[in-house]
Write an enzyme that holds these catalytic residues in place. Structure first.
Site, PDB file in Angstrom:
ATOM      1  N   ASN A  42       0.169 -36.238  -8.314  1.00  0.00           N
ATOM      2  CA  ASN A  42       0.138 -35.274  -9.411  1.00  0.00           C
ATOM      3  C   ASN A  42       1.167 -35.560 -10.495  1.00  0.00           C
ATOM      4  OD1 ASN A  42       1.730 -34.184  -6.969  1.00  0.00           O
ATOM      5  ND2 ASN A  42       2.637 -33.090  -8.672  1.00  0.00           N
ATOM      6  N   ILE A  45       5.179 -41.786 -10.638  1.00  0.00           N
ATOM      7  CA  ILE A  45       4.569 -43.089 -10.359  1.00  0.00           C
ATOM      8  C   ILE A  45       3.170 -42.923  -9.758  1.00  0.00           C
ATOM      9  CG2 ILE A  45       4.835 -45.200  -8.986  1.00  0.00           C
ATOM     10  CD1 ILE A  45       7.932 -44.603  -9.089  1.00  0.00           C
ATOM     11  N   TYR A 193      17.980 -40.580   2.362  1.00  0.00           N
ATOM     12  CA  TYR A 193      16.897 -41.140   1.532  1.00  0.00           C
ATOM     13  C   TYR A 193      16.820 -42.659   1.743  1.00  0.00           C
ATOM     14  CZ  TYR A 193      14.367 -42.535  -2.706  1.00  0.00           C
ATOM     15  OH  TYR A 193      13.461 -43.097  -3.586  1.00  0.00           O
TER      16      TYR A 193
HETATM   17  N1  LIG Z   1      11.874 -42.796  -9.591  1.00  0.00           N
HETATM   18  C1  LIG Z   1      12.568 -43.810  -9.114  1.00  0.00           C
HETATM   19  O1  LIG Z   1      13.504 -44.314  -9.779  1.00  0.00           O
HETATM   20  C2  LIG Z   1      12.225 -44.398  -7.760  1.00  0.00           C
HETATM   21  C3  LIG Z   1      12.985 -45.508  -7.329  1.00  0.00           C
HETATM   22  C4  LIG Z   1      12.685 -46.060  -6.090  1.00  0.00           C
HETATM   23  C5  LIG Z   1      11.653 -45.540  -5.322  1.00  0.00           C
HETATM   24  N2  LIG Z   1      10.934 -44.467  -5.782  1.00  0.00           N
HETATM   25  C6  LIG Z   1       9.843 -43.958  -4.909  1.00  0.00           C
HETATM   26  O2  LIG Z   1       8.676 -43.785  -5.678  1.00  0.00           O
HETATM   27  C7  LIG Z   1       7.836 -42.807  -5.054  1.00  0.00           C
HETATM   28  C8  LIG Z   1       7.306 -41.856  -6.112  1.00  0.00           C
HETATM   29  O3  LIG Z   1       8.374 -41.094  -6.629  1.00  0.00           O
HETATM   30  P1  LIG Z   1       8.502 -40.672  -8.144  1.00  0.00           P
HETATM   31  O4  LIG Z   1       9.690 -41.345  -8.682  1.00  0.00           O
HETATM   32  O5  LIG Z   1       7.220 -40.794  -8.857  1.00  0.00           O
HETATM   33  O6  LIG Z   1       8.939 -39.138  -7.943  1.00  0.00           O
HETATM   34  P2  LIG Z   1       8.254 -37.755  -8.339  1.00  0.00           P
HETATM   35  O7  LIG Z   1       7.840 -37.780  -9.764  1.00  0.00           O
HETATM   36  O8  LIG Z   1       9.214 -36.723  -7.886  1.00  0.00           O
HETATM   37  O9  LIG Z   1       6.927 -37.727  -7.431  1.00  0.00           O
HETATM   38  C9  LIG Z   1       7.000 -37.537  -6.055  1.00  0.00           C
HETATM   39  C10 LIG Z   1       5.656 -37.065  -5.553  1.00  0.00           C
HETATM   40  O10 LIG Z   1       5.766 -36.847  -4.138  1.00  0.00           O
HETATM   41  C11 LIG Z   1       5.263 -35.540  -3.879  1.00  0.00           C
HETATM   42  N3  LIG Z   1       5.838 -34.936  -2.688  1.00  0.00           N
HETATM   43  C12 LIG Z   1       7.112 -34.547  -2.463  1.00  0.00           C
HETATM   44  N4  LIG Z   1       7.221 -33.941  -1.278  1.00  0.00           N
HETATM   45  C13 LIG Z   1       5.990 -33.937  -0.720  1.00  0.00           C
HETATM   46  C14 LIG Z   1       5.448 -33.417   0.474  1.00  0.00           C
HETATM   47  N5  LIG Z   1       6.189 -32.746   1.364  1.00  0.00           N
HETATM   48  N6  LIG Z   1       4.135 -33.606   0.722  1.00  0.00           N
HETATM   49  C15 LIG Z   1       3.340 -34.241  -0.167  1.00  0.00           C
HETATM   50  N7  LIG Z   1       3.796 -34.719  -1.340  1.00  0.00           N
HETATM   51  C16 LIG Z   1       5.099 -34.563  -1.609  1.00  0.00           C
HETATM   52  C17 LIG Z   1       5.606 -34.727  -5.111  1.00  0.00           C
HETATM   53  O11 LIG Z   1       4.859 -33.532  -5.142  1.00  0.00           O
HETATM   54  P3  LIG Z   1       5.392 -32.259  -6.001  1.00  0.00           P
HETATM   55  O12 LIG Z   1       5.147 -32.573  -7.441  1.00  0.00           O
HETATM   56  O13 LIG Z   1       4.553 -31.133  -5.479  1.00  0.00           O
HETATM   57  O14 LIG Z   1       6.841 -32.105  -5.684  1.00  0.00           O
HETATM   58  C18 LIG Z   1       5.219 -35.743  -6.167  1.00  0.00           C
HETATM   59  O15 LIG Z   1       3.849 -35.725  -6.360  1.00  0.00           O
HETATM   60  C19 LIG Z   1       8.699 -42.136  -3.981  1.00  0.00           C
HETATM   61  O16 LIG Z   1       8.336 -42.623  -2.713  1.00  0.00           O
HETATM   62  C20 LIG Z   1      10.114 -42.584  -4.337  1.00  0.00           C
HETATM   63  O17 LIG Z   1      10.942 -42.650  -3.186  1.00  0.00           O
HETATM   64  C21 LIG Z   1      11.203 -43.884  -6.981  1.00  0.00           C
END
Ligand SMILES: NC(=O)c1ccc[n+]([C@@H]2O[C@H](COP(=O)([O-])OP(=O)(O)OC[C@H]3O[C@@H](n4cnc5c(N)ncnc54)[C@H](OP(=O)(O)O)[C@@H]3O)[C@@H](O)[C@H]2O)c1
Length: 320
Positions: A42, A45, A193
């Site tokens: 939603n 990424i 994390y």
């Molecule tokens: N952003 C960075 O710099 C970065 C760097 C390294 C790795 N990552 C990895 O990239 C991936 C995507 O993260 P993002 O940066 O795009 O973050 P984000 O925008 O916060 O998106 C995270 C997603 O995970 C969902 N989520 C969280 N808790 C959940 C649960 N209990 N059950 C189902 N869904 C859940 C969130 O849903 P809600 O919207 O409902 O909360 C959201 O859709 C993650 O695995 C993160 O560890 C990100």
């Protein structure tokens, strides 16, 4: 004055470094007739990944915990791509019941699954145990994606030429997990994390070895440092510093989806099943992920904690 100038030059050099290292997924693969599932689709990424899959004609399953946010994302994707084959399914990774429910739904109602992207994650939340007796951050980022994948492996195998993508992080570099600590809070929210993200890499390596000889391949990756809400739970000065760094240097979510898309779409990657990618390139494993006997212990402990020994034995009879 000299110190200030030096500081500005350093900031400019860091910015140049960040811009220069960006890579794009250039694959032209079309996904007509294919089905993909993206967790946490939603926003961030996951949203950008799902959007690109929809542009390429796939049936896209948005697996999200917040159905309202997911419906908004679905409407946006449909209006941007004119691909109406986008559906929402509920998935709360903090509940293994929810994981089982979505997996049964997919197995019963989907004819195929070509790409599974374990993208959803939380950054640095407070310590507590879930209803499943698992440390909450370890469950959302590591245990639940493992279980979801185990449930769906058979369908992925039957589909053939399918891929599993586990979105990890460079913070796995700072992690250390053992069979005894895999279900424990790791000193701080950020360390926990990191541990969960190391779990993603260890799982990817193990799964690749279990899937050897099949046409299912599996990859883990660091997406880069991306302007998303992943560290929304940060408070006080941490939040302020992160905001400044994020807006000055981090990549956009669209840029952040590129390595996920690359590992999902690039042709000829199968020989690298199990490997770790950054900026659309295969990279060496962090030292923390290279101890094979430790990784095996962590895997065995994971299967036990998830109470899925029988499923694993059934799926991979020769090895386990
Ligand atoms: N952003 C960075 O710099 C970065 C760097 C390294 C790795 N990552 C990895 O990239 C991936 C995507 O993260 P993002 O940066 O795009 O973050 P984000 O925008 O916060 O998106 C995270 C997603 O995970 C969902 N989520 C969280 N808790 C959940 C649960 N209990 N059950 C189902 N869904 C859940 C969130 O849903 P809600 O919207 O409902 O909360 C959201 O859709 C993650 O695995 C993160 O560890 C990100």
């Amino acid at each position: 004055m000299i110190i200030l100038k030096f500081f500005i030059v350093v900031l400019i050099l860091i910015k140049i470094y960040y811009v220069a290292k960006k890579r794009w997924c250039t694959s032209k693969v079309c996904l007509n007739g294919k089905t993909v599932l993206v967790t946490g689709a939603n926003t961030g990424i996951g949203y950008e990944t799902a959007l690109e899959f929809a542009k390429r004609g796939a049936r896209v399953i948005l697996a999200c915990r917040d159905l309202k946010k997911a419906a908004e994302a679905k409407d946006k994707i449909i209006s941007l791509t004119e691909n109406k084959n986008v559906v929402v399914k509920e998935l709360n990774l903090a509940s293994l019941k929810s994981v089982k429910k979505i997996a049964l739904d997919i197995i019963e109602n989907e004819e195929r699954l070509d790409i599974l992207v374990n993208n959803a994650g939380v950054g640095a939340i407070n310590n507590k145990m879930t209803e499943d007796g698992l440390q909450i951050q370890m469950q959302i980022n590591y245990f639940a994606p493992v279980l979801l994948t185990i449930y769906l492996v058979d369908l992925l195998r039957r589909t053939g030429n399918s891929r599993i993508i586990n979105v990890s992080s460079c913070l796995a570099y700072f992690a250390n997990v053992t069979a005894d600590t895999i279900n424990k809070y790791g000193e701080s929210p950020v360390k926990t994390y990191s541990n969960s993200k190391l779990g993603n890499i260890i799982f990817t390596r193990k799964l690749a070895s279990l899937l050897k000889g099949s046409t299912v391949s599996v990859y883990s990756l660091h997406p880069g440092e991306i302007q998303t809400d992943i560290f929304r739970h940060f408070k006080g000065w941490h939040k302020f510093v992160l905001f400044i760094v994020k807006t000055s240097y981090f990549k956009t979510p669209e840029e952040g989806a590129q390595t996920t898309l690359y590992t999902a779409l690039e042709q000829g990657l199968e020989k690298y099943s199990g490997h770790f990618f950054i900026e659309c390139q295969k990279r060496p494993f962090y030292k923390t992920a290279t101890d094979d006997s430790l990784n095996e212990e962590v895997w065995q402990a994971t299967v036990k904690l998830l109470d899925c020994e029988k499923e694993v034995e059934k799926l991979f009879p020769k090895i386990s």
